[in-house]
Scaffold this active site. Structure first.
Site, mmCIF file in Angstrom:
data_model
loop_
_atom_site.group_PDB
_atom_site.id
_atom_site.type_symbol
_atom_site.label_atom_id
_atom_site.label_comp_id
_atom_site.label_asym_id
_atom_site.label_seq_id
_atom_site.Cartn_x
_atom_site.Cartn_y
_atom_site.Cartn_z
ATOM 1 N N TYR A 172 0.845 -1.197 0.000
ATOM 2 C CA TYR A 172 0.000 0.000 0.000
ATOM 3 C C TYR A 172 0.883 1.252 0.000
ATOM 4 C CZ TYR A 172 -3.565 -3.472 0.730
ATOM 5 O OH TYR A 172 -4.371 -4.566 0.555
ATOM 6 N N ARG A 319 -5.570 -15.810 10.509
ATOM 7 C CA ARG A 319 -6.699 -16.616 10.055
ATOM 8 C C ARG A 319 -7.138 -17.645 11.091
ATOM 9 N NH1 ARG A 319 -3.702 -18.162 4.750
ATOM 10 N NH2 ARG A 319 -2.021 -17.941 6.282
ATOM 11 N N CYS A 345 -6.455 -22.264 3.383
ATOM 12 C CA CYS A 345 -7.003 -22.452 2.032
ATOM 13 C C CYS A 345 -7.348 -21.114 1.382
ATOM 14 C CB CYS A 345 -8.255 -23.315 2.104
ATOM 15 S SG CYS A 345 -9.607 -22.542 3.036
ATOM 16 N N CYS A 349 -11.713 -16.389 3.249
ATOM 17 C CA CYS A 349 -11.246 -15.087 3.736
ATOM 18 C C CYS A 349 -10.704 -14.229 2.595
ATOM 19 C CB CYS A 349 -10.255 -15.278 4.871
ATOM 20 S SG CYS A 349 -8.952 -16.471 4.562
ATOM 21 N N CYS A 361 -15.323 -17.954 6.603
ATOM 22 C CA CYS A 361 -14.270 -18.957 6.749
ATOM 23 C C CYS A 361 -14.813 -20.248 6.162
ATOM 24 C CB CYS A 361 -13.891 -19.147 8.212
ATOM 25 S SG CYS A 361 -12.811 -20.576 8.445
ATOM 26 N N GLU A 411 -24.972 -42.212 5.968
ATOM 27 C CA GLU A 411 -23.909 -42.163 4.948
ATOM 28 C C GLU A 411 -23.821 -43.534 4.287
ATOM 29 O OE1 GLU A 411 -21.691 -40.080 3.403
ATOM 30 O OE2 GLU A 411 -20.952 -41.910 2.447
ATOM 31 N N ALA A 456 -29.739 -44.332 1.780
ATOM 32 C CA ALA A 456 -30.979 -43.627 2.129
ATOM 33 C C ALA A 456 -31.993 -43.809 1.006
ATOM 34 C CB ALA A 456 -30.684 -42.155 2.377
HETATM 35 C C1 FMN Z 1 -9.020 -11.755 4.888
HETATM 36 C C2 FMN Z 1 -7.723 -11.114 5.263
HETATM 37 C C3 FMN Z 1 -7.658 -9.748 5.418
HETATM 38 C C4 FMN Z 1 -6.462 -9.136 5.800
HETATM 39 N N1 FMN Z 1 -6.442 -7.792 6.022
HETATM 40 C C5 FMN Z 1 -5.307 -7.199 6.454
HETATM 41 C C6 FMN Z 1 -5.285 -5.815 6.782
HETATM 42 O O1 FMN Z 1 -6.298 -5.113 6.737
HETATM 43 N N2 FMN Z 1 -4.098 -5.283 7.175
HETATM 44 C C7 FMN Z 1 -2.967 -6.028 7.285
HETATM 45 O O2 FMN Z 1 -1.924 -5.505 7.656
HETATM 46 N N3 FMN Z 1 -2.978 -7.354 7.009
HETATM 47 C C8 FMN Z 1 -4.111 -7.949 6.612
HETATM 48 N N4 FMN Z 1 -4.124 -9.300 6.379
HETATM 49 C C9 FMN Z 1 -2.919 -10.093 6.650
HETATM 50 C C10 FMN Z 1 -2.992 -10.676 8.073
HETATM 51 O O3 FMN Z 1 -2.918 -9.672 9.047
HETATM 52 C C11 FMN Z 1 -1.840 -11.669 8.326
HETATM 53 O O4 FMN Z 1 -0.632 -10.998 8.201
HETATM 54 C C12 FMN Z 1 -1.886 -12.845 7.360
HETATM 55 O O5 FMN Z 1 -3.172 -13.400 7.328
HETATM 56 C C13 FMN Z 1 -0.870 -13.926 7.744
HETATM 57 O O6 FMN Z 1 -1.105 -14.361 9.039
HETATM 58 P P1 FMN Z 1 -1.862 -15.778 9.360
HETATM 59 O O7 FMN Z 1 -1.105 -16.821 8.621
HETATM 60 O O8 FMN Z 1 -1.773 -15.896 10.845
HETATM 61 O O9 FMN Z 1 -3.255 -15.622 8.861
HETATM 62 C C14 FMN Z 1 -5.308 -9.913 5.998
HETATM 63 C C15 FMN Z 1 -5.386 -11.297 5.835
HETATM 64 C C16 FMN Z 1 -6.578 -11.905 5.484
HETATM 65 C C17 FMN Z 1 -6.646 -13.392 5.361
HETATM 66 S S1 SF4 Z 2 -11.094 -19.723 4.863
HETATM 67 FE FE1 SF4 Z 2 -10.883 -20.269 7.028
HETATM 68 S S2 SF4 Z 2 -9.666 -22.136 6.986
HETATM 69 FE FE2 SF4 Z 2 -9.432 -21.195 4.970
HETATM 70 S S3 SF4 Z 2 -7.623 -19.877 5.219
HETATM 71 FE FE3 SF4 Z 2 -9.356 -18.568 5.620
HETATM 72 S S4 SF4 Z 2 -9.539 -18.702 7.838
HETATM 73 FE FE4 SF4 Z 2 -8.271 -20.429 7.265
#
Ligand code: FMN
Ligand code: SF4
Length: 644
Positions: A172, A319, A345, A349, A361, A411, A456
């Site tokens: 950014y 996540r 995955c 998100c 999720c 199942e 079923a």
């Molecule tokens: C849906 C989503 C939105 C995110 N939004 C931001 C954000 O607004 N600002 C930021 O610095 N990082 C953002 N990130 C990055 C996360 O803060 C984090 O660094 C990244 O998910 C890796 O960490 P994790 O493996 O624990 O998820 C986002 C990540 C995801 C998955």
């Molecule tokens: S969708 Fe859910 S399980 Fe998949 S990466 Fe995002 S937080 Fe993790």
């Protein structure tokens, strides 16, 4: 000594005392109101994730300038009108006795919305991931944005936040100034790496000037740019002391940029928990302010190890907070096994954000749906029959039982999990199997009566006399009408992944979708050398913009496998396959095995039977239309939640 002694050691960041070192990093939700103010959905979501017990919660990013926001649905902090909503966010976290910082940013050139409205600005008129040219900022623009960062930080303090984080990571605006790939300026804001850090330094100084000495300021950086020709950790180490001197109190060490190969910002399942802690360690070795490590942490033990090694002072779980925010409390109670780990995955998100949709999720249907998530049943308690124990059926059964309904889950096969159990057998995806196991345990705990090997049919369904029938019978492999498809050496991808086939060199896989590509990866991991994947579509359906797709293509390429696009199979013979590309036929030989991975079709015949018998039902998941785990889980949950 406590197993999590380092995690539980309090830490002080300027005026802010944290009672543990678990951090929820910023996660954009795209759930704000269209006018960028805080919505009810934002509040409900943050309340739930803050209940994890993490010592420090970051909100999602909020924009300091109206032209610096990615688009509608993102949070703004560029006007005083946002303060009251933001203060509600603060109180959701403070009510739980947690600390909360707001992350602030300017998107610069990485917003399609701003680019299309002709308002995108950047250090230089150079296109980013959207391949559209932003306007180069002049001195007035620069001065205005610096001032806006300061004013936004003052609003953050007025809203009651415990501190503010400046987002100088992930490509950014602040990082666009830092990177030589986006900053070509010839004035004092351009030049070598140290010179390019001027803009960030001026922003930090302005924020410090406006909020005073006591207010904690964190700086989120991408320690490595992870882009061809981008900056490295060595470059970053040269400016760290300048950033600290300018007035920051904490460094949040992320990595990568928009368009980094494999989307490393949200690392995929291929990466191990804490894989990038060494970056935090490098930063920590040259500063004496707290450093946060982040990246694929899913359990407390890995975080504890990072802290015990001295690689970082705090650890962020991003996540994991979406997949199961109970991970922290579970671990403290010695119930680590109860936690459902994030599958990395990205389906629910970050990939939904890329489509401009609010986050969910894939495996936790509560995330992003807090406002409609029912704590109890809507009406009477019902007798529910769920047909099919794949992710859709299992979720429906668990959610219905959790609400108090009496649930039978039938199942047909002897196994639970449907196609997910196959996915769990491909390289790196073993966590998928653990997820199904835990979901099954939860369903059983809630009283679901699971009947394996139970077809079923109409008699069985009538016998059950259920008030509600949910069909989640999944999908079956499609067998294309290719001459020779019935040869004995032609098998299905599902047989391979079930371990029911003898593997051999000189294998042709028909279908280059995810199943075909992952089956190829399975062969690679089992030491098979000669494999060719045939895909009729001109572009691979497994996109390299998706991190897992990128790595998958890379692994197959390194193994010497060929993925032939825009190619159709004409005929299968006993030792050869005849294909056609651009109007020309070609013989592939020798071929010892052909694996079919040409898609799947819904198992929905039961629906017709029930219609004729005048029995109403819900059709969900792949039985409705073969799609993702995200859709299966979402539809399973909705079917259960709507029972009344
Ligand atoms: C849906 C989503 C939105 C995110 N939004 C931001 C954000 O607004 N600002 C930021 O610095 N990082 C953002 N990130 C990055 C996360 O803060 C984090 O660094 C990244 O998910 C890796 O960490 P994790 O493996 O624990 O998820 C986002 C990540 C995801 C998955
Ligand atoms: S969708 Fe859910 S399980 Fe998949 S990466 Fe995002 S937080 Fe993790």
């Amino acid at each position: 000594m406590n197993r999590y002694a380092h995690i539980l050691k309090p830490v002080r960041i300027k005026s802010m005392d944290l009672d543990n070192r678990v951090v929820m990093p910023p996660i954009t939700t795209m759930m704000a109101n269209r006018d960028n103010s805080v919505s009810e959905a934002n509040l409900a979501y943050l309340k739930r994730v803050a209940a994890s017990g993490a010592g420090l919660i970051f909100t999602e990013v909020a924009a300091v300038h109206p032209d610096g926001i990615e688009g509608p649905g993102m949070l703004g902090i560029y006007d005083d009108r946002f303060i009251s909503g933001l203060s509600k966010l603060v109180s959701e976290v403070h009510k739980q006795d947690r600390k909360v910082m707001v992350q602030i940013y300017h998107v610069g050139r990485e917003s399609k919305y701003q680019l299309e409205h002709g308002r995108a600005v950047a250090p230089s008129a150079v296109a980013g991931i959207f391949k559209m040219i932003p306007r180069e900022m002049d001195q007035d623009d620069i001065g205005e944005v610096i001032l806006c960062f300061g004013q936004a930080a003052v609003r953050a303090r007025a809203a009651g936040f415990d501190g503010v984080e400046l987002h100088a990571a992930h490509g950014y605006l602040l990082m666009q100034f830092l990177s030589g790939l986006s900053n070509y300026r010839l004035d004092k804001y351009g030049g070598n790496f140290i010179e390019r850090s001027r803009f960030i330094l001026e922003v930090i100084r302005e924020v410090r000037k406006q909020v005073g000495q006591d207010f904690p300021i964190s700086l989120r950086i991408s320690a490595e740019e992870y882009a061809v020709g981008g900056y490295t950790i060595e470059d970053m180490l040269e400016i760290i002391h300048l950033l600290v001197e300018a007035g920051i109190d904490m460094i949040h060490t992320s990595f990568g940029t928009q368009g980094s190969p494999g989307g490393i910002v949200c690392p995929t399942i291929e990466y191990q928990p804490g894989f990038n802690a060494q970056l935090a360690a490098r930063i920590k070795s040259v500063v004496d302010i707290p450093v946060i490590a982040v990246g694929r942490y899913t359990n407390l033990l890995d975080a504890e190890k990072t802290l015990a090694r001295g690689d970082a002072d705090l650890v962020a779980f991003g996540r994991q907070h979406l997949a199961d925010p109970n991970f922290f409390r579970n671990a403290l109670q010695g119930k680590e096994d109860a936690t459902v780990e994030c599958l990395a995955c990205n389906q629910g998100c970050i990939e939904r954000l890329y489509k401009g949709k609010g986050i969910r999720c894939a495996i936790n249907p509560v995330t992003g749906q807090e406002l409609i998530y029912p704590e109890r049943a809507k009406g009477k308690l019902r007798k529910v029959l769920v047909v099919g124990a794949g992710p859709a059926g299992l979720t429906a059964a668990f959610q219905a039982a959790r609400l108090g309904h009496q649930v039978v889950l039938a199942e047909e096969t002897a196994n639970i999990g449907g196609q997910v159990t196959l996915a769990a057998r491909v390289p790196f995806k073993d966590a998928y199997g653990r997820w199904i196991k835990k979901l099954t345990e939860s369903a059983v705990r809630e009283g679901v009566d699971i009947k394996l090997g139970q077809a079923a049919d109409l008699d069985f369904i009538r016998d059950q006399a259920a008030d509600v029938v949910i069909i989640a019978a999944g999908a079956r492999n499609l067998r294309p009408a290719i001459p020779g498809v019935d040869h004995p050496h032609v098998i299905e991808a599902w047989q391979v992944l079930q371990g029911k086939a003898e593997l051999t060199d000189y294998t042709v896989i028909i279908g280059g979708g995810l199943v075909g590509m992952e089956t190829a990866d399975y062969l690679r991991a089992h030491g098979i050398f000669e494999v060719m994947v045939i895909e009729a579509r001109p572009r691979s359906p497994v996109k390299i913009s998706n991190g897992h797709g990128y790595m998958l293509h890379q692994r197959l390429e390194e193994a010497g496998y060929r993925v032939c696009l825009d190619t159709r199979v004409i005929r299968i013979d006993s030792d050869m396959v005849i294909v056609e590309k651009s109007g020309r036929e070609k013989i592939l030989s020798p071929v010892k095995q052909v694996i079919i991975a040409a898609g799947s079709s819904s198992c929905n015949a039961l629906g017709n039977v029930l219609e004729q018998a005048n029995i109403s039902y819900h059709l969900i998941g792949d039985a409705l239309r073969p799609r993702s785990i995200l859709k299966a889980v979402e539809e399973g949950a909705h079917a259960a939640w709507s029972i009344q």
